[in-house]
Design an enzyme around this catalytic site. Structure first.
Site, PDB file in Angstrom:
ATOM      1  N   PHE A 123      57.243  24.813  35.465  1.00 54.04           N
ATOM      2  CA  PHE A 123      58.342  25.371  34.674  1.00 54.04           C
ATOM      3  C   PHE A 123      58.210  26.894  34.641  1.00 54.04           C
ATOM      4  O   PHE A 123      57.147  27.423  34.287  1.00 54.04           O
ATOM      5  CB  PHE A 123      58.295  24.841  33.230  1.00 54.04           C
ATOM      6  CG  PHE A 123      58.632  23.381  33.085  1.00 54.04           C
ATOM      7  CD1 PHE A 123      59.214  22.656  34.117  1.00 54.04           C
ATOM      8  CD2 PHE A 123      58.388  22.732  31.883  1.00 54.04           C
ATOM      9  CE1 PHE A 123      59.537  21.311  33.962  1.00 54.04           C
ATOM     10  CE2 PHE A 123      58.705  21.395  31.717  1.00 54.04           C
ATOM     11  CZ  PHE A 123      59.277  20.684  32.755  1.00 54.04           C
ATOM     12  N   VAL A 164      53.149  25.149  33.066  1.00 56.74           N
ATOM     13  CA  VAL A 164      54.146  26.044  32.495  1.00 56.74           C
ATOM     14  C   VAL A 164      53.630  27.465  32.704  1.00 56.74           C
ATOM     15  O   VAL A 164      52.487  27.763  32.341  1.00 56.74           O
ATOM     16  CB  VAL A 164      54.308  25.762  30.983  1.00 56.74           C
ATOM     17  CG1 VAL A 164      55.378  26.665  30.387  1.00 56.74           C
ATOM     18  CG2 VAL A 164      54.642  24.293  30.755  1.00 56.74           C
ATOM     19  N   CYS A 165      54.442  28.322  33.294  1.00 55.78           N
ATOM     20  CA  CYS A 165      54.003  29.697  33.553  1.00 55.78           C
ATOM     21  C   CYS A 165      53.646  30.389  32.246  1.00 55.78           C
ATOM     22  O   CYS A 165      54.480  30.504  31.337  1.00 55.78           O
ATOM     23  CB  CYS A 165      55.084  30.490  34.271  1.00 55.78           C
ATOM     24  SG  CYS A 165      54.658  32.235  34.410  1.00 55.78           S
ATOM     25  N   ILE A 166      52.439  30.883  32.170  1.00 57.95           N
ATOM     26  CA  ILE A 166      51.948  31.405  30.892  1.00 57.95           C
ATOM     27  C   ILE A 166      52.662  32.690  30.464  1.00 57.95           C
ATOM     28  O   ILE A 166      53.007  32.852  29.288  1.00 57.95           O
ATOM     29  CB  ILE A 166      50.405  31.586  30.931  1.00 57.95           C
ATOM     30  CG1 ILE A 166      49.876  31.926  29.539  1.00 57.95           C
ATOM     31  CG2 ILE A 166      49.964  32.623  31.958  1.00 57.95           C
ATOM     32  CD1 ILE A 166      48.382  31.736  29.400  1.00 57.95           C
ATOM     33  N   ALA A 186      56.055  31.827  29.298  1.00 56.49           N
ATOM     34  CA  ALA A 186      55.973  31.035  28.069  1.00 56.49           C
ATOM     35  C   ALA A 186      55.709  31.911  26.851  1.00 56.49           C
ATOM     36  O   ALA A 186      56.399  31.799  25.831  1.00 56.49           O
ATOM     37  CB  ALA A 186      54.877  29.986  28.206  1.00 56.49           C
TER      38      ALA A 186
END
Lengths: 130, 119
Positions: free
Chosen positions: A38, A76-78, A81
């Site tokens: 994501f 999930v791309c940090i 996010a």
């Protein structure tokens, strides 16, 4: 065939539902999913804090169930996010926030995870707006 | 051999996070020595204008990230000729060494990459 599935639009977008149905079809047809990634607004799909009305499809919950059920690698791309208020336990502590909005099975990690998965896959299929 | 990826960036630098996040994705691939290329199209070509003043919008400059592309080995940079013309932008005034392509050339370009991602 091995797929990496990337999603760039939020849970309330049609793209999220399409991506999930595509992912289900991949597995139903005996292919495999290397990683679900994501990015951009797609990170909202991993939010534990989304509440849908009872008579609507809870797509965030559907994603979580799907990932757990098939024990998939879901990243999930940090950086995407954090700036959108999506924090797991570690990040919440690191930045002294009171809330945790991302939980297992989702893992916050870097964009390198997208590139790595893509190199291991036969196909990258992206969903969502640019 | 590593799969090549063309990232298409279509948003202006001041239109939210899109431009920055497309760049981040390119740089992350470059950090792994992967063959990554960038194509600026539609409002994405606005990223190529020099003398921007993002601080007036209380934003951070993306030009540093753009200049970092070559450091990360991302040398193949393209821009859509049509998009530049539509926006009245002169090719010689761009602050990155992009190759300007016609729509026909872009069609051919898309076929030469293993992966195409629009961000």
């Amino acid at each position: 065939m091995k797929f990496t599935i990337a999603l760039f639009s939020p849970a309330h977008s049609p793209a999220s539902r399409r991506a999930l149905r595509f992912a289900e079809a991949v597995l139903a047809n005996a292919h495999s999913i290397e990683r679900i990634f994501f990015y951009r607004e797609g990170v909202y799909n991993a939010s534990h804090a989304t509440v849908f009305p009872q008579d609507e499809l809870d797509i965030a919950e559907a994603w979580t169930t799907f990932v757990k059920q098939h024990d998939l690698d879901a990243v999930v791309c940090i950086s995407a996010a954090l700036r959108r208020g999506l924090l797991d336990c570690n990040e919440s502590q690191r930045y002294s926030r009171e809330t945790i909005t991302v939980k297992a099975p989702w893992q916050l990690s870097g964009l390198g995870q997208l590139h790595e998965a893509v190199q291991q896959s036969d196909r990258l299929v992206c969903f969502g707006d640019s | 051999m590593a799969k090549s990826m063309l990232i298409i960036s279509r948003q202006a630098p001041w239109a939210g996070m899109s431009a920055r996040e497309a760049l981040d994705a390119a740089l992350a691939g470059g950090a792994f020595d992967l063959p990554i290329a960038l194509l600026f199209m539609e409002d994405g070509v606005f990223q190529l204008t020099s003398s921007q003043q993002p601080s007036r919008l209380e934003q951070k400059d993306t030009s540093a990230n753009l200049q970092a592309l070559s450091l990360f080995g991302i040398e193949h940079l393209y821009a859509s000729k049509v998009s530049l013309i539509e926006r009245g932008m002169e090719t010689h005034a761009l602050h990155l060494p992009v190759k300007v392509l016609t729509s026909e050339e872009i069609r051919s370009l898309l076929r030469t990459y293993d992966l195409v991602v629009t961000l």
